[in-house]
Write an enzyme that holds these catalytic residues in place. Structure first.
Site, short mmCIF file in Angstrom:
data_model
loop_
_atom_site.label_atom_id
_atom_site.label_comp_id
_atom_site.label_asym_id
_atom_site.label_seq_id
_atom_site.Cartn_x
_atom_site.Cartn_y
_atom_site.Cartn_z
N HIS A 281 46.32 36.95 50.17
CA HIS A 281 46.60 36.23 48.92
C HIS A 281 47.79 35.29 49.05
CE1 HIS A 281 43.61 38.44 46.54
NE2 HIS A 281 43.90 39.45 47.33
N PRO B 43 58.15 42.04 38.31
CA PRO B 43 59.52 42.13 38.84
C PRO B 43 60.52 41.75 37.74
CG PRO B 43 58.13 40.82 40.28
CD PRO B 43 57.35 41.05 39.02
N GLU B 44 61.58 42.53 37.61
CA GLU B 44 62.62 42.22 36.64
C GLU B 44 63.85 41.71 37.40
OE1 GLU B 44 62.98 45.25 33.58
OE2 GLU B 44 60.91 45.84 33.88
N ARG C 99 53.80 46.64 25.38
CA ARG C 99 54.22 47.26 26.64
C ARG C 99 54.36 48.77 26.48
NH1 ARG C 99 56.26 43.70 30.31
NH2 ARG C 99 55.62 45.36 31.71
N LYS D 101 64.82 36.07 35.57
CA LYS D 101 63.80 36.45 36.56
C LYS D 101 63.29 35.24 37.34
CE LYS D 101 62.28 39.67 33.07
NZ LYS D 101 61.14 40.04 32.21
N ARG E 52 47.81 38.31 41.94
CA ARG E 52 47.21 38.02 40.63
C ARG E 52 47.39 36.56 40.19
NH1 ARG E 52 48.40 42.95 36.71
NH2 ARG E 52 46.88 41.78 35.47
#
Ligand SMILES: [Zn+2]
Length: 290
Positions: free
Chosen positions: A111, A2-3, A280, A69, A130
């Protein structure tokens, strides 16, 4: 990952649901317990689980702000204010629900890792598939070194001058411009996706070295990056990288992309070039970006 636009939507979604609530209980998942016992700082950073729990139970949630962020929860109890600084990592998400099952998305139900019980009976749940996300309890923002290193918010007055001053530093001269703009000490909140989009909108090839940028190009690029971040906020963020807002929904920004994740350039229709820059995946158009 997420940005800025995605995190801003999480903030906006949380604000009306949890401001004024009081934290009455804290529960951690087995993974958080076993991770901490194994010496890994699983999600809850720099503090024992029991201390984290004791220090926040009884606190009211006064504000939720965003810095780059990071989400910043301001908590208040009889001893004063504390902050929880939270990063969503690759796949973190917050939900406000009556029961875990109300999240409605199996991956995020399975999760869940931190559950804050609220006075109203609702639960504020942090899920993270994650487990790269984090929550860190501090007294003052100054204690959070990672926040102090971040450039001003890109929408603030002075952020453009800060951006050009940072690019002028010796350490960036031999680096590619895309690597520089993905670094939050240069511009805050701009990760891979919005860097690709901003460079495309400004007509600048991501491989260009910082030292070869003219002052005008730097300012044009800054404006283009800010415009793509603003557009991202307007369209609810993107659905890339398993991002989910508080309602469990992803955004629509990916339909607006001109270059990121596309086969053909959204401006000229030519084939999109791909390269890896600073680890990236980078998408660009050699016709539109020089
Ligand atoms: Zn093109």
């Amino acid at each position: 990952m997420p940005e800025l636009p995605e995190v801003e939507h999480v903030r906006r979604g949380l604000e009306p649901k949890v401001i004024g609530e009081v934290i009455t209980g804290v529960t951690f998942s087995d993974k958080v317990h076993s991770g901490k016992e194994a010496g890994k700082e699983t999600i809850i950073k720099g503090i024992a689980l029991q201390s984290f729990r004791e220090q926040i139970i009884g606190s009211a949630i006064r504000a939720i702000d965003r810095r780059s962020k990071y989400l910043i929860f301001t908590l208040e109890n009889e001893f004063g204010e504390q902050l929880i600084i939270s990063h969503l990592g690759m796949s973190g998400a917050y939900f406000v629900v009556d029961t875990l099952d109300d999240i409605g998305i199996p991956n995020y139900i399975n999760h869940w890792h931190v559950e804050l019980e609220l006075q109203s009976g609702k639960k504020l749940i942090y899920s993270d598939i994650r487990r790269f996300g984090e929550m860190r309890l501090v007294r003052r923002l100054e204690e959070a070194a990672q926040i102090m290193a971040i450039a001003p918010e890109p929408f603030e007055a002075g952020a453009e001058d800060y951006f050009t001053a940072q690019l002028g530093l010796k350490k960036w001269q031999q680096k590619k411009i895309k690597e520089a703009v993905m670094n939050h000490s240069v511009i805050s909140g701009c990760g891979n996706i919005y860097a690709c989009e901003g460079l495309h909108a400004a007509g600048i090839n991501p491989h260009r070295l910082v030292q070869d940028m003219t002052p005008d190009e730097e300012r044009q690029l800054f404006k283009a990056l800010v415009a793509s971040l603003e557009e991202g906020i307007r369209f609810g963020g993107s659905s890339i990288s398993s991002y989910r807002n508080v309602e469990g929904k992803s955004g629509q920004m990916q339909t607006r992309f001109k270059i990121y994740g596309r086969q053909t350039c959204g401006t000229c229709g030519r084939e999109v070039e791909k390269a890896v820059i600073a680890g990236r995946n980078t998408h660009y158009c050699t016709h539109c970006q020089k």
